[in-house]
Structure formats: C-alpha cells, structure tokens
Design a protein around this motif. Structure first.
Motif, PDB file in Angstrom:
ATOM      1  N   HIS A 355       0.883  -1.418  -0.424  1.00 59.53           N
ATOM      2  CA  HIS A 355       0.173   0.032  -0.130  1.00 59.53           C
ATOM      3  C   HIS A 355       0.601   1.297   0.113  1.00 59.53           C
ATOM      4  N   GLN A 356       1.974   1.529   0.699  1.00 51.74           N
ATOM      5  CA  GLN A 356       3.055   2.624   1.078  1.00 51.74           C
ATOM      6  C   GLN A 356       3.484   2.862  -0.910  1.00 51.74           C
ATOM      7  N   LEU A 357       4.434   1.871  -1.444  1.00 52.55           N
ATOM      8  CA  LEU A 357       4.323   1.975  -2.337  1.00 52.55           C
ATOM      9  C   LEU A 357       3.875   2.128  -3.227  1.00 52.55           C
ATOM     10  N   SER A 358       2.126   1.425  -3.870  1.00 53.06           N
ATOM     11  CA  SER A 358       1.787   1.911  -3.967  1.00 53.06           C
ATOM     12  C   SER A 358       1.042   3.623  -4.148  1.00 53.06           C
ATOM     13  N   CYS A 359       1.275   3.724  -3.008  1.00 54.30           N
ATOM     14  CA  CYS A 359       0.920   5.686  -3.522  1.00 54.30           C
ATOM     15  C   CYS A 359       2.058   6.586  -3.366  1.00 54.30           C
ATOM     16  N   LEU A 360       2.820   5.744  -3.759  1.00 54.10           N
ATOM     17  CA  LEU A 360       3.878   6.205  -3.395  1.00 54.10           C
ATOM     18  C   LEU A 360       4.411   6.540  -4.859  1.00 54.10           C
ATOM     19  N   LEU A 361       3.858   5.834  -5.443  1.00 50.74           N
ATOM     20  CA  LEU A 361       3.659   5.369  -6.761  1.00 50.74           C
ATOM     21  C   LEU A 361       2.698   5.915  -8.017  1.00 50.74           C
ATOM     22  N   LYS A 362       1.995   6.114  -7.172  1.00 51.69           N
ATOM     23  CA  LYS A 362       1.183   7.202  -7.658  1.00 51.69           C
ATOM     24  C   LYS A 362       1.271   9.068  -8.057  1.00 51.69           C
ATOM     25  N   ASP A 363       1.923   8.771  -6.718  1.00 54.97           N
ATOM     26  CA  ASP A 363       2.389  10.525  -6.567  1.00 54.97           C
ATOM     27  C   ASP A 363       3.111  10.537  -7.303  1.00 54.97           C
ATOM     28  N   SER A 364       3.898   9.783  -7.598  1.00 57.32           N
ATOM     29  CA  SER A 364       5.424  10.065  -8.747  1.00 57.32           C
ATOM     30  C   SER A 364       5.690   9.736 -10.521  1.00 57.32           C
ATOM     31  N   THR A 365       4.394   8.343 -10.029  1.00 58.37           N
ATOM     32  CA  THR A 365       4.502   8.541 -12.281  1.00 58.37           C
ATOM     33  C   THR A 365       2.895   8.552 -11.941  1.00 58.37           C
ATOM     34  N   PRO A 366       2.613   9.059 -13.151  1.00 59.87           N
ATOM     35  CA  PRO A 366       1.713  10.351 -13.729  1.00 59.87           C
ATOM     36  C   PRO A 366       0.320   8.600 -14.702  1.00 59.87           C
ATOM     37  N   GLU A 367       1.249   8.136 -15.194  1.00 65.03           N
ATOM     38  CA  GLU A 367       1.073   6.137 -15.843  1.00 65.03           C
ATOM     39  C   GLU A 367       0.491   5.748 -14.953  1.00 65.03           C
ATOM     40  N   TYR A 368       0.115   5.710 -13.733  1.00 64.98           N
ATOM     41  CA  TYR A 368       1.286   4.336 -12.910  1.00 64.98           C
ATOM     42  C   TYR A 368       0.499   3.542 -13.179  1.00 64.98           C
ATOM     43  N   GLN A 369      -0.746   3.542 -13.527  1.00 66.21           N
ATOM     44  CA  GLN A 369      -2.030   2.612 -13.625  1.00 66.21           C
ATOM     45  C   GLN A 369      -1.188   0.891 -14.975  1.00 66.21           C
ATOM     46  N   LYS A 370      -0.327   1.653 -15.908  1.00 68.29           N
ATOM     47  CA  LYS A 370       0.258   0.769 -16.197  1.00 68.29           C
ATOM     48  C   LYS A 370       1.483   0.459 -16.193  1.00 68.29           C
ATOM     49  N   GLU A 371       1.709   0.467 -14.736  1.00 67.24           N
ATOM     50  CA  GLU A 371       3.130  -0.107 -14.474  1.00 67.24           C
ATOM     51  C   GLU A 371       2.831  -1.613 -14.049  1.00 67.24           C
ATOM     52  N   ALA A 372       3.206  -2.441 -14.200  1.00 63.15           N
ATOM     53  CA  ALA A 372       3.075  -3.664 -13.885  1.00 63.15           C
ATOM     54  C   ALA A 372       2.902  -4.360 -12.449  1.00 63.15           C
ATOM     55  N   GLY A 373       3.941  -3.652 -11.181  1.00 61.55           N
ATOM     56  CA  GLY A 373       3.638  -3.958 -10.506  1.00 61.55           C
ATOM     57  C   GLY A 373       3.003  -3.236  -9.516  1.00 61.55           C
ATOM     58  N   PHE A 374       2.461  -2.511 -10.476  1.00 64.67           N
ATOM     59  CA  PHE A 374       1.223  -1.343  -9.954  1.00 64.67           C
ATOM     60  C   PHE A 374      -0.458  -3.033 -10.304  1.00 64.67           C
ATOM     61  N   GLU A 375      -0.428  -2.828 -11.021  1.00 63.23           N
ATOM     62  CA  GLU A 375      -1.529  -4.055 -11.565  1.00 63.23           C
ATOM     63  C   GLU A 375      -1.332  -5.524 -10.812  1.00 63.23           C
ATOM     64  N   GLN A 376      -0.031  -5.359 -10.197  1.00 66.44           N
ATOM     65  CA  GLN A 376       0.145  -7.063  -9.527  1.00 66.44           C
ATOM     66  C   GLN A 376      -0.737  -6.355  -7.912  1.00 66.44           C
ATOM     67  N   PHE A 377      -0.486  -5.295  -7.752  1.00 65.56           N
ATOM     68  CA  PHE A 377      -0.730  -5.350  -5.983  1.00 65.56           C
ATOM     69  C   PHE A 377      -2.013  -5.250  -5.861  1.00 65.56           C
ATOM     70  N   ARG A 378      -3.254  -4.597  -7.051  1.00 65.44           N
ATOM     71  CA  ARG A 378      -4.173  -4.953  -7.017  1.00 65.44           C
ATOM     72  C   ARG A 378      -5.244  -6.180  -6.924  1.00 65.44           C
ATOM     73  N   VAL A 379      -4.532  -7.347  -7.642  1.00 56.70           N
ATOM     74  CA  VAL A 379      -4.639  -8.315  -8.108  1.00 56.70           C
ATOM     75  C   VAL A 379      -4.139  -9.093  -6.382  1.00 56.70           C
ATOM     76  N   ALA A 380      -3.184  -8.769  -6.161  1.00 58.45           N
ATOM     77  CA  ALA A 380      -2.903  -9.583  -5.165  1.00 58.45           C
ATOM     78  C   ALA A 380      -3.734  -9.057  -3.358  1.00 58.45           C
ATOM     79  N   GLU A 381      -3.898  -7.482  -3.340  1.00 58.94           N
ATOM     80  CA  GLU A 381      -4.931  -6.787  -2.891  1.00 58.94           C
ATOM     81  C   GLU A 381      -5.961  -7.748  -3.073  1.00 58.94           C
ATOM     82  N   LYS A 382      -6.682  -8.295  -4.027  1.00 62.17           N
ATOM     83  CA  LYS A 382      -8.239  -8.947  -4.044  1.00 62.17           C
ATOM     84  C   LYS A 382      -8.156 -10.237  -3.430  1.00 62.17           C
ATOM     85  N   ALA A 383      -7.370 -10.880  -3.919  1.00 51.87           N
ATOM     86  CA  ALA A 383      -6.892 -12.403  -3.659  1.00 51.87           C
ATOM     87  C   ALA A 383      -6.764 -11.922  -2.231  1.00 51.87           C
ATOM     88  N   HIS A 384      -5.727 -11.206  -1.356  1.00 47.92           N
ATOM     89  CA  HIS A 384      -5.363 -11.344  -0.272  1.00 47.92           C
ATOM     90  C   HIS A 384      -7.617 -11.397   0.963  1.00 47.92           C
TER      91      HIS A 384
END
Length: 946
Positions: A355-384
């Motif tokens: 969650h902390q890394l994804s917030c930093l990624l959102k704040d520093s990268t305009p196209e953060y949703q295209k980052e593979a790590g961000f999408e992987q975190f969302r999938v893992a969070e949903k599975a969690h």
C-alpha cells in the motif's frame, strides 16, 4: 566598443558559470518523494482487505522485536565478512553467521556511496541524489518522513553514539547521544573509543528501545592506507569483540514470554581498492547485512548470503518495530524476517508495504496504472481479501494454506516490481531550468567560436557594437518573444521551476544579455594558416569532446589524454627535427659568421648543446609520462591492479620510498628556486625539509637515524611548520606584484612575484601529495622547465598553441596523480594535514587543491610563462585567456546536452554526474585564472602595448 580578448573571455566564462549553475539546479532535484507534507501515521494505515465486508483490523500488526541494536561499521566491505578472510577478521561474527540464529545478506548501496546519503537511505528508504555529496559536508536536519521520527513519535527511546552526521540529521530525536567528527580521517582510534566507552553502562540499562552505534575507524583507515593495510585486521577484530559483547548482553537479558531482540550489523557503504568511496564499483556498493535474533532459525552450516537493496532495511525495521513505513521509502520488506510469523501476519506486513509503495507510485508517476507492479498489487490485494473472508469464517483446510502462500508470492512479486520502478525514477527534473541553462551555455559557446578570428588576431581585442544592437528592431522583437515564452511556461508548468521563481528583473536581464552578446559578435577576421601542430591540437580537442559521449570513455578518460599527450610529443619532436636539421644550412652560415667575429667557440658550443637538449626534450617527456602511468592505476576497469605506488607504499620498500622522496624534494628545490628572491629560496628550502619531516612523522618515510619501531604521530607540528613558509613565500610574491603595479611598472619585478607565488603553491602541493606521488610533481616541474626553455620559446609557438599544450598536460597530470572521474578517488585525508580537528573551510580548500593540483599547476605556469614574454605579453595574455575559455566551454556544453538526453538512465548518476561536477569545478577554476590574466594584463608597462 572594443574590449581586450582576456576581458571578453572572462566575461563569457562568468556567464557560463551562471548558466551551468542554473542547469545543475534543475538537474540535481529533490529525489522522488510524496507530495504530501505530512508524515505517515498509525491512524492512516489501511485496513486488512476483506471481500464482501470491512475488516476491523486497521492498525499495524504487533511488533516482532522489543529491542533493536544497529551496529553500523563505516566502509564495511562485504568481503570483510563473507570473504575468505572473514574467519580471520571477524571470527565470532562468522561463527554466528554459520551456526547461529541469523540471516545474512549482501546489501547493495546505490551511488553516491558517501556517508550522509547512505544514512538518509537507511532511515528514509529513499535513494538520495548526487547533490547530497555536497550536502555531506554540512548536513541539514532531515525534514522528510523517516524511521527515527516514526520511532520517536511512537514513544520509542533512542540512544545514539558515533558519527555526528546522525546528530545533525536528527537534532532532537535521541534520548541520549554523543557524536564524533567524521571528517578527521587521521584519527582511527579515539573516534571509536568515544563510542565504545558508553557501551558497558548502556547495555546494563533497560530504559531504551533502539541503540544505534556508528563506528568510523575502519573508514578512516581505508582513507589513510587502503583496504589491504595491516591496520585493517586489528580494527575488524576490535569490531568483532564489540559485537560479541553486545550479543552476549542481549542474550543474557532475554526473558521468556517477551518479544525477542534484533541485532543488526551493517555498513553504510564499501571501500574501493584505493580505500576511498563515492562511486559505483562492486567493492563500494556491496555491504554486509547480518540480522541476529532468536526468532530466526539456527543454521547448520555457512549459506551463501542473499542479495537485497540497502533501502530494504528501512521497511523491515519499521514493520518489525510496529511502525508505519516512511512515505518516500522505495524498499520492500525482507521476506526472511517474516518467516516465523503466522501467515495472516505475513500477508498483513506485505499488504502494508505494498500500500505504501503503490501510494508513492501514484504520486510520482502520471501513468502509474500501466506499471506492472501496481496491477500485480491490486490483484494480490483482491486475492488477499478472498483469503481473509475464508480465514475469518474458520476455514482451516489445506486449500486455505495453499491459497495464502499463492497470495504471499503475488505480493512479493508486486513489491519487487514497484520497488524497481520507483528506484529507476531517481528524481523529478526541473526541465525548464535545465533547458534554459543549456541554451544559455550554448549561446555563449557560439559567441566564443564566432569571435575567435578577431580575438586571436594581432590586436587581441573584440569589437562589441552594443549601441547599434540596442537600437535595432530585432532586439526588441526577440526580447518580447522570449518573455512571452517564459510567461507561458511558468503559468502552465505542473510543477515548480526554479527559473520561474527568480525575479522578473533577473530573467529579463538574462534575456537581454543573451541577445546583446549574439548581436555584438563580429565574425570578421583574417585567414588562418594551420600547421600540423594546429591540426593535431584542434582535432585532439574536438575528438576528446566527442569521445565523452560514451560512458566507457568517461570511466577511462585517462587513456584518451595519455594517447593525445604521446601524439603531441611526437609532433613536437618532428617540429624540433625540422628546425635543427632542415635549417642546418642557415645555421652553418651563422657559425661561419660567428667564426669571423671570433665568437665561434662560445656560440657554436651553446647552439650545439641547445640543439641536443631540444631534441632530447620530447623523448624525455614521453619517458616521464610512461613512468607516471605505471605509478597510479586509475579509471574503473583496471584500478584494482597493483601499481608502482602500491609497491612503494609497502613496508618492505619504505627505504626506497624515503630515498626517492628525498631526491624528488631536492630536485623540486633546484627547479623552482631559480627565479625567486634569496628570502624565498631560504623559505623554500626549509619548507621542503619540513615536508620530509612531516612524511617521516606520519610514518610514510624514514629519517636515517630513525628506528622502524618508532611510533607515528599526526605530524601536526611539522605540517604547520611548512604552512608558515608557504605563507611567507606567498606574501613575498604578492608584495612584489603589488610593488610592480602601484609603485613602479617593472616587468621583471612582476615576473619574479608571479614565480614566487608559483613556488609557494608548489611547496603547498608537495606537502599535500602522498610520498609516492612526489615523482608526479617532480616530473611536472621538470617538463615545464624543459618545454619552456627549449620548445615553446625556441620554436616560437604562439600563445594559442602554448595554452592548448598547457591544457593537455594539465588534464593528463590530473590522472597521473591517481584521480579519475569517480568520486571514490578523491583523497579527503589531505584536508586534515596540519589540523587537530575538523574545520570545514580549510579542509575543503586543501582537498580541492590536492585533487586539482595538476591542472592548477599547469594553469599557473601558463600565467607565469605568458607574463614573462615582455615583448608580446598583452597579446599573449589575451590569446591565452581566450583559448582557455574556449577549451573549457566545449566539454562543459557537450556534457550538459549529454546529461539532458540521458537523464533517465541509471548509469548517468554513477558515471556522468561526477564528471559533470568535475567539469563545473574546472570551469570555475578557469574563470579564476582568466581574472588573474586580466590583472596581469593591467600591470603591464605602458610601452608594452605600443
């Protein structure tokens, strides 16, 4: 309006320094950080994910450790612990690693590998930039979110002993602290004793939660004598005993039912083969990370250590202490620390980190949703969330366990991907300031090139039609256009720009100056006839600039200068042969005439000896350069190979080094004293004796009556003895210069004053140079003497040719000293010669002087040589200053473009950024030399201008 070439060049150089400063202000930005001014709090932590509902758990999991002791050994290399000498250097530590409850890793530090940026990385989890190298000298208080602030806010009681950089970064965070100066590298004993003396009493107490110890002695030994010094093993054994004492105390206080302790052994950075640090070589970035705690499984044998990033320690310690992770942390938790926790706790730890890394990624990268790590975190969070629903329903099947392990793996992959993406974004560049600075510098370079024919003409002046430019319509149209561009950029920029924050008056002045300089350039000039030497000097300078577009050529730039210098010697040798053999008939006629005038004996022998000395000078220069290349291995690829310097510095060859040093000091005196007054000659002689005494006092060389068992000292008294004579010689030279300018226009007196100042500088450099580097200074002076006496004067080289040759020699001698484009080769130990404690101003001055001694000595010799040419001094000084300005402007402008294009490549920070800083320092040095040129030009007798 006509101005002299030297004044014009100095004005351009000063403007270039301002342009480069503007560019650097945009290039060295604040590293990737969250835009939120507040810091993370426990109340801000996200709840555990739960499908179809909301979890009641929104805080941090329970802490894993009750107490944490961080033992940071400055410059602790990975091979000191895990290498083949590890059992000999650190026997108890190796036993714990091989058989105890511990985890071992190789932690990779990102460049710049300097103490203050590394401390910031360890406490904030972010990756500092190269601007922190400058801030390392005077560290301001750290205001961004960090582990120390989080611990203090949570009520943790922190004690610190060691490097006072921590105290400056965290001035009000420690319950108790005792800082020691980190820059006084001559001390490697008391600096550690001041830490250890608190240890016994502190370990007996129970009123602290975190203990941080930062030991500096190993780093200081590295700076003094390198990683293979005989002092290394005793110091590491001392560190091993301290770790044993700490570990034993923690084990004895371990109570049943309470949380375990954690003992961390780590280094902030490594150590190069020369003992320095700051670059990106493997020995500098690879540091050991040993975690010792009863919570870990006991090992049966030595295991190969894993590889982690140094910033991974920050989130690991934060979660282990039950604290929020710092907002700007780009690290991910070390999985091995969590292995003994329950599966739910492990998932919760990883979710908080993600969650902390994804917030930093959102704040520093305009196209953060295209980052593979961000999408992987969302999938893992949903599975969690799905796993949590089954867990709370009381499902205890093996399917739930397998599902949890799968989610765990998804989290780890997502964390690694997001951490990698954030690490590559080294900073948010201020592109407008960078482009403005780049355009300004290129305009100035273009002006220098366009004005070259006129500036290097016989009048050595440049015509600046300023009034006609001010009255022209294009001037006002261009000012209006550039002002509108500035308004458009500053009002539409998403982020703040430094150039936009400046006063409108300053911006408008820069625009006006830019146009005036362009409009004032007169391209008229006579036709040039290029000799073979001119073609070589021009092609070599341009070729060197083009070669710096490749990182390999930057790392091994010394090879380029060695090649150019050898080629220059061969070309000069060709000119000498042409003069003394092709023109032999003219000489024979001259000898016949001298016979008739009964002066054959004197003139003939003098001309013969002059001819052979001139013929011998280029081959002798080649020989000196070849010997100096073997003295110090530099660069990156072969810096680790043994060289003559290592051989001389070994204890078995101290007698040879002593004889060589004594011979070099005698030769230095003979070469320098010729043009000094008798007072300066006496002072120089005593000063050089003091130099040898200083080296003997610190144990580098021997006196004939000195026993090898004599204990060494810091040599403070001997060094200050030399400083007195340096100041005396500089005072004598300055007095002669002022007399020649104010009282009488005596060119001989002015020339003597210049040479005395030069001799004082030589004496100071001989004190700062290490004993094995004295042959570098000796050869420098010898080549200067021979070239001035038998080459530049006899072959009638003009000021431009002489200036370029001085520039080439100065660059080559920069590398002969053992320097490179790597920060790690900067020898900071010379900044404390003659000092008993750290004083910032003299330490910085002495370090810079020692580092740039080669270019500085050749630049000063150029001033002295051109000023001594009384028949053409005004023209020569103008030409010399103009050529220096042009030579420094070309690589500076090229580097600015190169860095702008490659700014997002990771290697730019470890290769091109230090080089850009070096070029900026060279540009500033050249500006100072040109201003001195102007002063010398003003002091010329009036008859010289006619």
């Amino acid at each position: 309006m006509k101005v002299r070439s030297s004044v014009f060049a100095s004005f351009i150089l000063i403007l270039e320094v301002l342009g480069v400063a503007l560019f650097l202000r945009g290039f060295f930005p604040v590293p990737v950080k969250s835009s939120l001014s507040s810091k993370n709090k426990l109340s801000d932590l996200p709840p555990e994910p739960l499908t179809g509902g909301s979890s009641n758990t929104s805080g941090a999991p329970k802490p894993l450790f009750k107490r944490v002791v961080v033992m940071l050994v400055d410059a602790l290399r990975e091979d000191f612990v895990f290498g083949p000498n590890g059992p000999m250097f650190l026997p108890y530590t190796r036993h714990v690693i091989e058989r105890g409850s511990s985890l071992s890793f190789v932690a990779k530090a990102r460049p710049p590998t300097v103490t203050m940026p590394r401390i910031k990385a360890l406490t904030t989890g972010s990756i500092p930039g190269f601007i922190d190298v400058v801030m390392n000298l005077n560290s301001p208080a750290l205001s961004e979110d960090n582990l120390i602030w989080q611990a203090k806010t949570a009520g943790k009681k922190i004690i610190f002993y060691g490097d006072d950089t921590w105290v400056r970064l965290f001035p009000k965070h420690f319950m108790e602290h005792d800082g020691t100066t980190s820059f006084f590298v001559s001390d490697y004993t008391e600096v550690d004793n001041n830490v250890t003396r608190h240890l016994d009493s502190t370990l007996k107490r129970d009123d602290w939660d975190i203990l941080i110890l930062h030991y500096l002695g190993l780093d200081h030994i590295g700076h003094i004598s390198g990683p293979h010094s005989s002092l290394i093993q005793p110091k590491l054994l001392e560190m091993d005993d301290i770790l044993k004492k700490i570990h034993g105390s923690l084990v004895s206080k371990e109570a049943d039912g309470s949380l375990p302790y954690l003992l961390v052994l780590c280094g902030d950075h490594g150590m190069s083969e020369t003992g320095s640090h700051g670059g990106s070589s493997e020995p500098e970035i690879n540091t050991p990370l040993v975690l010792i705690s009863p919570i870990f499984k006991r090992k049966a044998e030595m295991e190969k250590p894993g590889v982690v990033e140094q910033v991974d320690l920050t989130p690991t310690l934060a979660l282990g202490l039950g604290l929020p992770i710092s907002q700007n942390s780009v690290g991910h938790v070390i999985p091995g620390v969590l292995e003994e926790s329950s599966l739910r706790e492990q998932l919760r730890f990883l979710h908080l980190n993600g969650h902390q890394l994804s917030c930093l990624l959102k704040d520093s990268t305009p196209e953060y949703q295209k980052e593979a790590g961000f999408e992987q975190f969302r999938v893992a969070e949903k599975a969690h969330g799905g796993w949590m629903k089954l867990y709370l329903e009381g499902n205890t099947s093996e399917v739930l366990t397998n599902m949890g392990k799968k989610v765990l793996k998804q989290y780890l992959e997502a964390l690694a991907a997001m951490s990698s993406a954030l690490s590559k974004q080294l900073g948010k560049y201020d592109m407008y300031s960078m482009i403005a600075g780049m355009v300004f510098v290129f305009q100035l370079l273009l002006v220098l090139l366009l004005a070259m024919p006129e500036a290097l003409s016989g009048s050595a002046s440049v015509d600046l039609p300023v009034l006609s430019s001010l009255l022209s319509l294009p001037f006002y149209l261009l000012c209006l256009f550039l002002a509108s561009v500035h308004v458009l950029v500053c009002t539409s920029a998403e982020s703040s720009c430094y150039f936009c924050s400046l006063s409108w008056g300053l911006v408008f002045a820069a625009v006006v100056a830019s146009f005036l300089i362009h409009g004032s350039t007169n391209c008229s000039g006579g036709e040039w006839m290029l000799s073979e030497l001119d073609v070589l000097l021009l092609a070599g300078t341009v070729g060197h600039t083009l070669s710096l577009a490749a990182s390999s050529f930057v790392e091994e730039e010394h090879q380029t200068w060695y090649f150019l210098l050898n080629t220059l010697c061969l070309t000069v040798f060709q000119d000498v042969c042409r003069k003394y053999f092709r023109e032999q008939r003219d000489e024979e006629e001259q000898i016949i005439l001298s016979k008739k005038s009964q002066t054959f004996s004197h003139s003939g022998s003098e001309m013969c000896s002059e001819k052979w000395l001139a013929l011998a000078t280029p081959p002798f220069t080649l020989l000196c350069c070849r010997l100096l290349r073997s003295l110090n291995q530099t660069g990156v690829q072969w810096a680790h190979l043994p060289d003559v310097g290592h051989w001389l510095n070994s204890s078995e060859h101290k007698v040879i080094l002593s004889l060589l040093s004594a011979f070099c000091l005698v030769l230095i005196y003979l070469l320098v004293q010729r043009r000094c007054s008798w007072v300066s000659k006496v002072a120089l002689a005593f000063g050089l004796v003091g130099v040898y005494s200083y080296r003997a006092a610190v144990g580098n060389v021997l006196f004939p009556w000195q026993h090898s068992s004599r204990t060494t000292s810091k040599g403070t008294v001997e060094a200050r003895f030399v400083y007195v004579f340096v100041l005396g010689i500089l005072f004598s030279g300055t007095k002669d210069l002022l007399r020649s300018q104010i009282i009488t226009a005596d060119s001989k007196l002015k020339s003597r004053g210049l040479w005395e100042i030069y001799s004082g500088l030589v004496l100071l450099v001989s004190l700062l140079f290490r004993a094995h580097n004295l042959p570098v200074l000796c050869c420098c002076l010898l080549i200067q003497t021979l070239m001035a006496q038998f080459i530049w004067k006899k072959l009638h080289y003009d000021a431009a040719q002489t200036t370029i040759m001085h520039y080439w020699f100065g660059q080559a001698f920069f590398y002969f000293q053992g320097n490179s484009n790597n920060i790690a080769t900067v020898d900071i130990s010379v900044g404390f010669v003659g000092l008993e404690s750290y004083v910032e101003a003299p330490a910085v001055f002495l370090t810079a002087l020692s580092t740039y001694a080669g270019p500085l000595l050749w630049a000063c010799h150029l001033v002295c040589y051109l000023s001594s040419e009384r028949d053409r001094s005004p023209v020569a000084v103008g030409h010399g200053c103009y050529c220096l300005a042009l030579l420094r402007s070309v690589p500076a402008a090229a580097y600015i473009v190169l860095v702008t294009v490659l700014r997002y490549h990771l290697f730019i920070w470890s290769v091109f950024s230090p080089k850009l800083l070096y070029e900026s320092m060279h540009l500033l040095l050249t500006a100072g030399v040109c201003l001195f040129f102007i002063t010398m030009e003003q002091t010329q007798p009036k008859s010289d201008f006619q």
